[in-house]
Design a protein around this motif. Structure first.
Motif: not given
Length: 150
Positions: A8-15
């Motif tokens: 997994w690579s999370p979104a840079h701006n997760p909100q």
């Protein structure tokens, strides 16, 4: 499928997260070379799941007395389309669960063989649905115009 085959690579701006993407590499292609695509997707707000197909990256069976390269080649020699399809389907299920939990769209992205695997899932599995397909040099032949009779 071992956990080393998925990353997994999370979104840079997760909100808020805009979507979930499943990225599948090409034939004889180091899965880490998909990182520039993953970086673009995470910068655009997508959580990205990268799949390493059997015989690539960390997805191989270690063999006593053989280095990683030789063991990977032995694993690759035992690959079937069904194995890769099943790995892609299992990765899709993980990505789909995340997309459903977040109530966001799912994007399938693939390079070459990865594009073929994504298209094969969508075309043959009625429960597989993707909001978009992002394909780079997919290993597909698309007939153009009338085809001669066999």
């Amino acid at each position: 499928m071992g956990m080393s085959t998925l990353r997994w690579s999370p979104a840079h701006n997760p909100q808020p997260v805009r979507g979930v993407a499943l990225a599948i590499h090409g034939l004889n292609y180091d899965p880490t070379r998909m990182q520039p695509v993953v970086d673009c997707l995470t910068a655009a707000g997508y959580d990205c799941l990268t799949l390493s197909l059997h015989g690539h990256g960390e997805n191989f069976l270690p063999l006593p007395g053989r280095d990683e390269s030789a063991a990977r080649l032995c694993s690759f020699a035992r690959v079937t389309f069904d194995l890769w399809r099943d790995e892609a389907a299992a990765a899709y299920a993980v990505a789909r669960a995340r997309a459903d939990a977040l109530c966001v769209p799912l994007l399938l992205t693939g390079y070459s063989l990865g594009g073929l695997m994504g298209c094969a899932l969508v075309a043959t599995q009625p429960d597989v649905q993707a909001h978009r397909l992002l394909l780079f040099a997919p290993a597909l032949a698309v007939p153009l115009g009338p085809q001669p009779a066999p």
